[in-house]
Scaffold this active site. Structure first.
Site, PDB file in Angstrom:
ATOM      1  N   VAL A 145      10.007  22.446 -50.508  1.00 29.41           N
ATOM      2  CA  VAL A 145       8.917  23.244 -49.889  1.00 29.41           C
ATOM      3  C   VAL A 145       9.372  23.682 -48.496  1.00 29.41           C
ATOM      4  O   VAL A 145       9.792  22.834 -47.702  1.00 29.41           O
ATOM      5  CB  VAL A 145       7.640  22.372 -49.708  1.00 29.41           C
ATOM      6  CG1 VAL A 145       6.526  23.169 -49.031  1.00 29.41           C
ATOM      7  CG2 VAL A 145       7.160  21.790 -51.029  1.00 29.41           C
ATOM      8  N   HIS A 146       9.352  24.974 -48.214  1.00 29.26           N
ATOM      9  CA  HIS A 146       9.639  25.368 -46.827  1.00 29.26           C
ATOM     10  C   HIS A 146       9.000  26.684 -46.387  1.00 29.26           C
ATOM     11  O   HIS A 146       9.106  27.061 -45.224  1.00 29.26           O
ATOM     12  CB  HIS A 146      11.158  25.454 -46.582  1.00 29.26           C
ATOM     13  CG  HIS A 146      11.802  26.666 -47.195  1.00 29.26           C
ATOM     14  ND1 HIS A 146      12.250  26.685 -48.479  1.00 29.26           N
ATOM     15  CD2 HIS A 146      12.054  27.912 -46.690  1.00 29.26           C
ATOM     16  CE1 HIS A 146      12.774  27.872 -48.748  1.00 29.26           C
ATOM     17  NE2 HIS A 146      12.660  28.644 -47.685  1.00 29.26           N
ATOM     18  N   ARG A 147       8.313  27.417 -47.300  1.00 28.78           N
ATOM     19  CA  ARG A 147       7.737  28.711 -46.910  1.00 28.78           C
ATOM     20  C   ARG A 147       6.704  28.529 -45.811  1.00 28.78           C
ATOM     21  O   ARG A 147       5.878  27.609 -45.890  1.00 28.78           O
ATOM     22  CB  ARG A 147       7.044  29.375 -48.097  1.00 28.78           C
ATOM     23  CG  ARG A 147       7.947  29.841 -49.152  1.00 28.78           C
ATOM     24  CD  ARG A 147       8.568  31.185 -48.844  1.00 28.78           C
ATOM     25  NE  ARG A 147       9.820  31.243 -49.543  1.00 28.78           N
ATOM     26  CZ  ARG A 147      10.961  31.742 -49.081  1.00 28.78           C
ATOM     27  NH1 ARG A 147      11.006  32.276 -47.881  1.00 28.78           N
ATOM     28  NH2 ARG A 147      12.046  31.726 -49.795  1.00 28.78           N
TER      29      ARG A 147
ATOM     30  N   ASP B 159       9.027  26.313 -53.636  1.00 28.28           N
ATOM     31  CA  ASP B 159       8.662  27.642 -53.140  1.00 28.28           C
ATOM     32  C   ASP B 159       9.920  28.393 -52.692  1.00 28.28           C
ATOM     33  O   ASP B 159       9.840  29.443 -52.075  1.00 28.28           O
ATOM     34  CB  ASP B 159       7.638  27.554 -52.000  1.00 28.28           C
ATOM     35  CG  ASP B 159       8.133  26.760 -50.799  1.00 28.28           C
ATOM     36  OD1 ASP B 159       9.330  26.412 -50.750  1.00 28.28           O
ATOM     37  OD2 ASP B 159       7.308  26.506 -49.886  1.00 28.28           O
TER      38      ASP B 159
END
Ligand code: UD1
Ligand code: UDP
Length: 378
Positions: free
Chosen positions: A217-219, A301
């Site tokens: 997850v990093h958006r 993501d």
């Protein structure tokens, strides 16, 4: 001999650059001279340095060491640094990958001083202009001379935006567009066997094949929005407990900082204490592709990881509302859930039970980098 200046900065660009550098070294050493410029957008050991030796990427000729910052501040410093290098090096082309602020900076710097831009991963669109990446891609595409979309959809998007199939000589006003497949597929094919030999990640984590899930997850819209991040962590807590499944979660530094800042929240504390969730530092590419290869399902993501899930025939829960890789969705092997706890659980229930099947080949033949080099040499 042609001279290229390659701009890298963020993790996925370093990985993508490995494919082109390898093709140059192996097939065109006397015809192409590549100068590598690292903007320093990513700088932690495990977000940058770890990839160079492992993926046989030459050490950057320049490192601008720009680091993190607000969009304008970070991009402006990069534009200025790249401009100086282009003036000094006088390359025939600048190579830009993807859609990060390093890509944007390269596009602005090069186009103003008439260095022809080669955009690799051109034409992708989310049709969501709130994403900084969407702005970066559109600007870069529209000042490029060579555009290499990785998919048919990318190619069609360019045609829809007014690009035409033209003939050489290509210029910024008469750009050439070529669908030669996805450079990341070259890398997955090439490094998959090497990872089998060199990576010990399954042993280190004490996990068995197919008995774990992989998550990233990093958006910004997932990390910088408390409700969204909690929805995702809550779904990880539920899935691991309900199915007694381990989740391997290499955590991006951006995400780690925000999770830590939310400690005290019930779901975050449950997540932090959850023994089934392996929260680990970002891993090397060889470790990552081994995890992707042996996970039973992937939740992400990331643009790159959702595609690699597909390369390894893995169902994927895409923690976004839209994707640029629409082909993956069309095959039914992936589902868009955004950060919705309910949607993640429902999609997991149906995707996890799906029988393993071969996924149709839609990302080229694994020789994209060579085709790109040949096109530039014409
Ligand atoms: C960037 C790209 C995104 C890409 C991602 C790949 C932009 C606008 N975004 O997002 O498209 O998918 O890289 O991973 O270019 N940080 C560290 N150490 C590092 C790097 C970052 O601690 O080595 C932290 C910093 O707090 C920084 C934050 O992560 O402010 C965000 O980094 P940044 O490069 O701005 O964006 P990413 O979220 O990594
Ligand atoms: N990746 C990696 N280690 C990790 C997480 C990702 O090597 O801990 C690789 C992944 O295999 C893919 C690329 O990084 O090739 C994707 O980068 P990221 O998710 O940071 O960005 P995006 O693709 O979304 O731009």
């Amino acid at each position: 001999m042609i001279k290229l200046v390659t701009i890298i900065g963020a993790r996925p660009q370093i990985i993508k650059a490995a494919a082109l550098s390898r093709a140059i070294r192996q097939k065109f050493p006397d015809e192409i001279n590549e100068i590598i410029v690292h903007t320093g957008q990513h700088y932690d050991e495990n977000m940058s340095n770890v990839f160079f030796e492992e993926l046989e990427i030459p050490k950057p000729d320049y490192n601008l060491n720009i680091g993190s910052g607000k969009h304008g501040e970070q991009s402006a410093k990069m534009i200025s640094g790249i401009e100086e290098i282009l003036i000094a090096e006088k390359p025939d082309f600048i190579i830009l990958y993807g859609d990060t602020n390093s890509t944007l900076a390269g596009a602005v710097a090069a186009s103003k001083i008439h260095v022809p831009i080669v955009h690799i991963e051109a034409g992708l669109r989310s049709f969501n202009k709130k994403m900084p990446e969407e702005i970066n891609r559109i600007i870069c595409d529209h000042c490029s001379t060579y555009l290499f979309p990785p998919t048919q959809t990318g190619f069609t998007n360019l045609i829809t935006e007014g690009f035409k199939k033209t003939s050489s000589p290509y210029t910024i006003d008469n750009p050439g567009i070529f669908n030669y497949g996805d450079i990341m597929y070259d890398n997955t094919l090439y490094f998959s066997e090497i990872a089998e030999k060199k990576s010990n990640i399954l042993k280190t984590l004490n996990i068995d094949e197919k008995e774990f899930l992989l998550a990233t997850v990093h958006r910004d819209y997932n990390t910088d929005n408390e409700e969204a991040l909690i929805g995702i962590l809550k779904s990880f807590n539920y899935i691991s407990a309900e199915y007694n499944l381990k989740i391997v979660f290499p955590v991006h530094p951006r995400t780690l900082k925000i999770i830590k800042s939310l400690s005290g929240h019930k779901e975050v504390d449950l997540f932090l204490k959850n023994q089934l969730i392996h929260r680990i530092e970002p891993v090397s590419f060889l470790d990552m592709i081994l995890l992707e290869k042996y996970a039973s399902l992937i939740l992400t993501d990331s643009g790159g990881v959702q595609k690699e899930a597909y390369f390894f025939n893995k169902p994927c829960i895409i923690l976004r509302t839209e994707t640029e890789w629409v082909e993956i969705m069309e095959t039914g092997k992936a589902v868009l859930t955004a950060s919705s706890y309910e949607k993640i659980i429902t999609s997991f229930n149906s995707l996890y039970k799906q029988k393993e099947t071969e996924f149709p080949k839609i990302f080229g033949d694994g020789n994209t980098a060579e085709l790109i080099c040949k096109e530039l040499l014409k």
